[in-house]
Design a protein around this motif. Structure first.
Motif, PDB file in Angstrom:
ATOM      1  N   ARG A   1      42.865  38.102  51.970  1.00  0.00           N
ATOM      2  CA  ARG A   1      43.365  38.917  50.880  1.00  0.00           C
ATOM      3  C   ARG A   1      44.459  38.114  50.159  1.00  0.00           C
ATOM      4  O   ARG A   1      45.450  37.725  50.771  1.00  0.00           O
ATOM      5  N   TYR A   2      44.257  37.870  48.873  1.00  0.00           N
ATOM      6  CA  TYR A   2      45.229  37.090  48.116  1.00  0.00           C
ATOM      7  C   TYR A   2      46.359  37.956  47.564  1.00  0.00           C
ATOM      8  O   TYR A   2      47.462  37.461  47.334  1.00  0.00           O
ATOM      9  N   LYS A   3      46.079  39.251  47.373  1.00  0.00           N
ATOM     10  CA  LYS A   3      47.097  40.130  46.804  1.00  0.00           C
ATOM     11  C   LYS A   3      46.845  41.550  47.244  1.00  0.00           C
ATOM     12  O   LYS A   3      45.704  42.022  47.236  1.00  0.00           O
ATOM     13  N   GLU A   4      47.899  42.221  47.670  1.00  0.00           N
ATOM     14  CA  GLU A   4      47.768  43.619  48.062  1.00  0.00           C
ATOM     15  C   GLU A   4      47.366  44.477  46.859  1.00  0.00           C
ATOM     16  O   GLU A   4      47.788  44.227  45.734  1.00  0.00           O
ATOM     17  N   GLY A   5      46.557  45.472  47.138  1.00  0.00           N
ATOM     18  CA  GLY A   5      46.155  46.389  46.068  1.00  0.00           C
ATOM     19  C   GLY A   5      44.867  46.020  45.368  1.00  0.00           C
ATOM     20  O   GLY A   5      44.358  46.791  44.557  1.00  0.00           O
ATOM     21  N   ILE A   6      44.354  44.805  45.650  1.00  0.00           N
ATOM     22  CA  ILE A   6      43.063  44.411  45.084  1.00  0.00           C
ATOM     23  C   ILE A   6      42.103  44.106  46.226  1.00  0.00           C
ATOM     24  O   ILE A   6      42.521  43.865  47.358  1.00  0.00           O
ATOM     25  N   ALA A   7      40.832  44.152  45.930  1.00  0.00           N
ATOM     26  CA  ALA A   7      39.820  43.925  46.963  1.00  0.00           C
ATOM     27  C   ALA A   7      39.970  42.527  47.559  1.00  0.00           C
ATOM     28  O   ALA A   7      40.264  41.569  46.839  1.00  0.00           O
ATOM     29  N   PRO A   8      39.783  42.375  48.856  1.00  0.00           N
ATOM     30  CA  PRO A   8      39.899  41.060  49.478  1.00  0.00           C
ATOM     31  C   PRO A   8      38.791  40.113  49.021  1.00  0.00           C
ATOM     32  O   PRO A   8      37.680  40.555  48.701  1.00  0.00           O
ATOM     33  N   ALA A   9      39.104  38.824  48.978  1.00  0.00           N
ATOM     34  CA  ALA A   9      38.089  37.826  48.654  1.00  0.00           C
ATOM     35  C   ALA A   9      37.013  37.798  49.727  1.00  0.00           C
ATOM     36  O   ALA A   9      35.827  37.585  49.448  1.00  0.00           O
ATOM     37  N   VAL A  10      37.424  37.997  50.975  1.00  0.00           N
ATOM     38  CA  VAL A  10      36.514  38.137  52.112  1.00  0.00           C
ATOM     39  C   VAL A  10      37.040  39.300  52.941  1.00  0.00           C
ATOM     40  O   VAL A  10      38.232  39.340  53.263  1.00  0.00           O
ATOM     41  N   GLY A  11      36.172  40.235  53.271  1.00  0.00           N
ATOM     42  CA  GLY A  11      36.623  41.416  53.980  1.00  0.00           C
ATOM     43  C   GLY A  11      35.858  41.710  55.249  1.00  0.00           C
ATOM     44  O   GLY A  11      34.670  42.041  55.197  1.00  0.00           O
TER      45      GLY A  11
END
Length: 359
Positions: A16-26
């Motif tokens: 996750r590059y930034k809280e509040g947005i969907a993770p790049a890989v989840g």
């Protein structure tokens, strides 16, 4: 995950590059046996390269673990991982000759010079470039440069062999040849390998296992046969190969199994066998090669009208209208009927199965 741990074990891997947005890989989890070839397959931006770079140690995961041969390497630095990597751009040193490029990783590991010379020669023989050992990189073709990159990755005898879309810069004919080259090298050396690609053909023809990704999530993980014949989701069905997806299909039981399916507005189509969770209202997947266009109807066929016909040399692809459904049909050219656009016909299934996709 259950069962025997794999040689490469990825558990709940997340970036996750930034809280509040969907993770790049989840929350990606998968297991690869020793010596297996895994393809990470998906469209641009789906998270496959980010996953590969977390395995390589080039990106630190937000959470989750990466294990190789039982050892946790999740946060180990790159130089502490036994990983050989081939980048999309090859990342070769243009001012050095072939053998010096291949030797670079061994020199960084302070391997004795006599051993370096032996191992570089062996690696170049493996990729059939030993006769060009003294050639400058700038004097090589694209395919030759790729083989240098392969030799540089395997000369260090890595535990993992990682490749990030290494064929994307090659023309179609050379790309096909290099598929066989890479797969052959991987099998001869028995290296556990991970290959990133957006090309379904590469994944299906090269890999032992395929992980299909979309929007950072793992859609399905399985063998090429499982992925192609029994897709778990609508995305996988549409992304891997061509697929006719017919919604709101009614299943007509026959002796405890599906014997016919009723397509909206088209009638009842006989199906030899089915797979998946078939039930009324489900979505049926029928591959174009699992259908046939016929000039006259047979029992179990449904009426159709030819909308288009495209000749590909060895095959003909029709687009047919069957009730409310627009279906693609692919047949070998020598068995395809010569039906003009707008003519009436019938379509039936072949001996292959119809697969139902769970909601």
């Amino acid at each position: 995950m259950t069962g025997t741990p794999g040689y490469l074990e990825i558990s709940s891997l997340t970036k996750r590059y930034k809280e509040g947005i969907a993770p790049a890989v989840g929350d990606v989890s998968l297991s690869v046996a020793e010596g297996e070839f895994l393809a990470l397959l998906g469209p641009s931006g789906c998270g496959k390269t980010t996953t590969l770079r977390m395995i390589a140690g080039l990106i630190d995961p937000t959470s989750g673990t990466v294990r190789v041969a039982g050892k946790d390497i999740t946060h180990a630095p790159v130089h502490k991982r036994s990983v050989g990597m081939v980048f999309q751009s090859y990342a070769l040193f243009p001012h050095l000759d072939v053998k010096s490029n291949v030797a670079y990783g061994l020199q960084m590991r302070r391997v004795p010079k006599t051993e370096i010379a032996t191992r570089v020669n062996e690696a170049l023989k493996l990729v059939r470039l030993d006769h060009l050992a003294d050639r400058r990189i700038t004097a090589l073709s694209g395919g030759q440069q790729q083989r240098v990159a392969l030799a540089r990755a395997i000369v260090i005898n890595p535990q993992l062999f990682l490749m990030d879309e290494p064929l994307s810069n090659l023309d179609a004919k050379l790309r096909d040849a290099m598929r066989n080259e890479i797969r052959g090298i991987q099998q001869r050396m028995g290296i556990t390998s991970v290959f990133v690609t957006h090309d379904q053909g590469e994944a299906l023809t090269m890999a032992d296992k395929i992980a299909v990704m979309s929007e950072g999530k793992l859609e399905q993980f399985g063998s090429p046969t499982e992925i192609y014949e029994r897709p778990a989701t609508r995305f996988v069905a549409e992304f891997v190969g061509q697929a006719n997806l017919v919604e709101n299909v009614r299943v007509i039981p026959d002796g405890g199994r599906a014997g016919m399916i009723e397509l909206p507005g088209a009638g009842r189509l006989a199906v030899p066998r089915v797979s998946g969770e078939y039930r009324d209202g489900a979505t049926a997947m029928i591959r174009p090669h699992q259908l046939e266009v016929r000039p006259a109807a047979r029992p179990g066929d449904i009426p159709a009208r030819i909308r288009s016909s495209v000749y590909f040399g060895d095959t003909v692809q029709y687009e047919v209208e069957a009730g409310a459904n627009l279906l693609k049909v692919q047949m070998f050219a020598d068995g395809a009927p010569a039906l003009p656009v707008g003519s009436d016909a019938a379509i039936g299934t072949t001996t292959d199965c119809v697969h139902f996709i769970a909601a």
